[in-house]
Design a protein around this motif. Sequence first.
Motif, short mmCIF file in Angstrom:
data_model
loop_
_atom_site.label_atom_id
_atom_site.label_comp_id
_atom_site.label_asym_id
_atom_site.label_seq_id
_atom_site.Cartn_x
_atom_site.Cartn_y
_atom_site.Cartn_z
N GLU A 250 0.84 -1.20 0.00
CA GLU A 250 0.00 0.00 0.00
C GLU A 250 0.87 1.25 0.00
O GLU A 250 1.96 1.24 0.57
N PRO A 251 0.41 2.32 -0.64
CA PRO A 251 1.13 3.59 -0.55
C PRO A 251 1.01 4.13 0.87
O PRO A 251 0.07 3.82 1.60
N PHE A 252 1.98 4.95 1.27
CA PHE A 252 1.97 5.56 2.60
C PHE A 252 2.91 6.75 2.58
O PHE A 252 3.77 6.86 1.71
N ALA B 133 3.82 8.61 -2.03
CA ALA B 133 2.69 9.54 -1.94
C ALA B 133 1.79 9.44 -3.16
O ALA B 133 2.26 9.50 -4.29
N VAL B 134 0.49 9.29 -2.91
CA VAL B 134 -0.50 9.29 -3.98
C VAL B 134 -0.82 10.75 -4.31
O VAL B 134 -1.14 11.53 -3.42
N THR B 135 -0.68 11.10 -5.57
CA THR B 135 -1.00 12.45 -6.02
C THR B 135 -1.94 12.37 -7.23
O THR B 135 -2.04 11.32 -7.88
N GLN B 136 -2.58 13.47 -7.51
CA GLN B 136 -3.48 13.54 -8.66
C GLN B 136 -3.21 14.82 -9.42
O GLN B 136 -3.06 15.89 -8.83
N PHE B 137 -3.13 14.71 -10.76
CA PHE B 137 -2.93 15.86 -11.62
C PHE B 137 -3.82 15.66 -12.84
O PHE B 137 -3.70 14.64 -13.54
N GLU B 138 -4.71 16.61 -13.07
CA GLU B 138 -5.63 16.58 -14.21
C GLU B 138 -6.37 15.25 -14.30
O GLU B 138 -6.49 14.65 -15.37
#
Length: 146
Positions: free
Chosen positions: A101-103, A115-120
Motif C-alpha cells: 500500500e502507498p503511505f 505519496a499518492v497524487t493527482q494531476f488533471e
Amino acid sequence: MDEAPARFTIVPDDYHVPYAGTAGDGRRFFLSDELFVPGGSAYVGVFLWKADGTFDEVRVDEVVRPAGLPPGQAAPADADQLVAARLAQLGDYVLEPIEVEPFTKTVRGVTFGFAVTQFEGMYSINVEPGDFIAYYAPWDGLEYDT
C-alpha cells in the motif's frame, strides 16, 4: 479518470529500484540511496511493510549528497557501507516484486514514502522525498517515470 490505488507493485530493476523484495522476517521492503530534498539533504531509506503489504515502518539516515548535482536530480549517495548495513539488517532477503500500500511518514520534518497524487484527473504514486520515481496505472511496477 482513473482511481487512486489501494495497492501497487514495486519490481526490482537495475535502474532506480535495485532493492525491493521480501526480508528474512517476511516483511516487504524497498531500500533507496537516492532520496533527497531538492537543494538540501540526501537520505538512505528503508521502507518496510508487513507481510500482507500494509505499512510498517521507515528507517532513514541522512547522508552526504553527491557534489555537483542539479537540485532536482536523483543520484546514488556515497553510502555503500550504510546500504550494505541496512541490507544485512533485512536478514536473508529475496529481491522480487512486492505488492504494497502507498503511505507517507514524516521523519524529522521530511516526508518519506510513496505519496499518492493527482494531476488533471490522473493518479500517480511518487517516491518521497525527491519525487524521482512516479508509478502510474496499471500499478504493476513494470514501468515508471523518473
